[in-house]
Design an enzyme around this catalytic site. Structure first.
Site, PDB file in Angstrom:
ATOM      1  N   ARG A 159       0.778  -1.300  -0.068  1.00  0.00           N
ATOM      2  CA  ARG A 159      -0.021   0.022   0.079  1.00  0.00           C
ATOM      3  C   ARG A 159       0.776   1.367   0.010  1.00  0.00           C
ATOM      4  NH1 ARG A 159      -2.593   0.728   6.067  1.00  0.00           N
ATOM      5  NH2 ARG A 159      -0.685   0.496   7.206  1.00  0.00           N
ATOM      6  N   HIS A 189      -8.551  -4.021   1.894  1.00  0.00           N
ATOM      7  CA  HIS A 189      -8.840  -3.479   3.131  1.00  0.00           C
ATOM      8  C   HIS A 189      -9.865  -2.200   2.730  1.00  0.00           C
ATOM      9  CE1 HIS A 189      -8.762  -0.854   6.730  1.00  0.00           C
ATOM     10  NE2 HIS A 189      -7.625  -1.242   7.075  1.00  0.00           N
ATOM     11  N   ASP A 225     -13.084  -4.283  15.686  1.00  0.00           N
ATOM     12  CA  ASP A 225     -11.830  -4.738  15.096  1.00  0.00           C
ATOM     13  C   ASP A 225     -11.728  -6.386  15.429  1.00  0.00           C
ATOM     14  OD1 ASP A 225      -9.496  -5.015  13.746  1.00  0.00           O
ATOM     15  OD2 ASP A 225      -8.247  -4.054  15.070  1.00  0.00           O
ATOM     16  N   GLU A 237     -13.351  -6.114   5.213  1.00  0.00           N
ATOM     17  CA  GLU A 237     -12.319  -6.416   4.410  1.00  0.00           C
ATOM     18  C   GLU A 237     -12.209  -8.043   3.956  1.00  0.00           C
ATOM     19  OE1 GLU A 237      -8.692  -5.177   6.423  1.00  0.00           O
ATOM     20  OE2 GLU A 237     -10.100  -3.756   7.685  1.00  0.00           O
TER      21      GLU A 237
END
Ligand SMILES: O=P(O)(O)OC[C@H]1O[C@@H](O)[C@H](O)[C@@H](O)[C@@H]1O
Length: 385
Positions: free
Chosen positions: A93, A160, A228, A287
């Protein structure tokens, strides 16, 4: 790579974006579009044919190496989060990708004419980003083990994706009661809000949170605090329902068994430098990933292909309520009476005036609550697994 269209603007255009970084714009004739930065090989925009933005990019995103762009679809490779010795989420990324001018033929046939092929060297990570004529966004990753040391190559991976949503929070209501000059307040967190953003397809699955394993409860996932979680062995299709925006995102994935769900909520949002304090309300990351079990490529040029596509469909609250009621009534009567279809249909029809009179007597809010309780009780999933 570049394809011309009969309309004014080309279907594929290489241009400059923020801070002069190169980006490719994909356009479809009906009006949908996508933008992909060569920095990170990252999709930063996906718009439907009404030109509505479907992805979230932070207003504080830093389009400058070495920071990854906060939003869109960063690619986590070859490491997810901090599960290994590399920097968080790996390096794909925040590297510059190149346009792959001569990609090997694609095994899957695609009707898309608006697409771009990128490559990240020296790993031979090829990425195709394509926009279908209907405006669906498709990402295909092809990764080859190019090592010459005869060793296998194991990696974890995630698309993501930051989705743009109306408001992730439950509708919280403050009820104030006054008596004898005493003011009494309490917050009611309405689990009955039909407008809440919900994720369907992950209920009852195991997930990892802070490295511990838990099992999700039966209901679709809704949000009231930081999340998360890494859901394991997930179905190939997951949906995000956002009735306020009248939109359902449908995520389809292949070869990516896990699904990460992330929202930092208010406290963590404040600690993220390239993220606005209030922006957590309008984003949700779901994701498509391979985290728990790394993908392992055998030595000598072995190749893997991982696909992922996104569709944004219009959803209509009324149709949804009617559908869910019907499903709930069907579930109830099938259990209670073993009734057959015509009888079920009549239950459904008779329930309409009943709902009307209930609304007159007790108000729409009560009706909504009852309907949602019934829906939640029977927990009929919209999506077949
Ligand atoms: O700040 P980063 O490195 O982009 O990561 C954002 C989040 O990405 C998610 O995928 C992770 O599950 C979270 O743990 C992490 O905080």
């Amino acid at each position: 790579m570049m394809t011309s269209s009969t309309s004014e603007k080309p279907l594929v255009e290489l241009t400059k974006g923020v801070n002069g970084l190169e980006k490719v714009i994909l356009r479809e004739v009906r009006g949908s579009s996508a933008e992909v930065y060569l920095y990170g090989g990252q999709v930063t925009s996906w718009k439907n044919d009404l030109r509505e933005e479907l992805l979230f990019v932070s207003s504080k995103a830093i389009f400058k190496p070495p920071k990854a762009i906060r939003g869109g679809i960063p690619i986590c490779f070859p490491q997810f989060a901090n599960r290994g010795p590399l920097e968080s989420h790996g390096f794909a990324r925040n590297r510059f990708w190149s346009i792959d001018k001569d990609p090997p033929p694609f095994p899957a046939s695609t009707s898309s004419r608006a697409f771009v092929d990128l490559i990240l060297k020296p790993f031979e990570f090829r990425l195709r980003v394509a926009l279908s004529p209907a405006g669906d966004l498709m990402l295909t990753s092809r990764i080859r083990n190019t090592s010459t040391d005869g060793k296998p190559f194991a990696f974890t991976f995630a698309y993501h994706t930051y989705f743009s949503v109306s408001d992730i929070r439950h509708d919280s209501q403050e009820i104030v009661i006054r008596a004898n000059n005493t003011r009494c307040t309490y917050n009611e967190n309405t689990r009955f809000n039909l407008f809440e953003v919900r994720v369907e397809g992950l209920e009852t699955l195991d997930y990892l949170e802070n490295k511990e394993r838990f099992t999700e409860q039966g209901d679709a996932i809704t949000f009231e605090s930081e999340v998360d979680k890494i859901y394991l062995s997930t179905p190939t299709k997951i949906a995000i329902l956002d009735h306020e925006k009248k939109r359902t995102f449908v995520i389809r994935k292949d070869g990516l068994p896990d699904a990460v769900v992330w929202n930092p909520w208010d406290k963590r949002a404040k600690a993220i430098a390239d993220f606005g304090d209030e922006e957590y309300k309008h984003m949700l990351c779901v994701e498509a990933a391979a985290v728990e079990k790394p993908i392992t490529l055998k030595p000598v040029a072995s190749l893997t292909q991982r696909e992922f596509s996104l569709a944004a469909e219009k959803s209509f609250l009324l149709v949804y309520i009617v559908y869910r009621c019907f499903v709930a009534i069907y579930g109830w009567s099938a259990t209670m009476t073993s009734a057959k279809d015509p009888l079920l249909l009549s239950y459904f029809i008779f329930s309409i005036p009943w709902v009307g009179s209930l609304r007159k007597a007790h108000g729409l809010r009560t009706v909504k609550r009852i309907i949602t309780v019934v829906i939640n009780k029977y927990n009929m999933n919209l999506l077949p697994h």
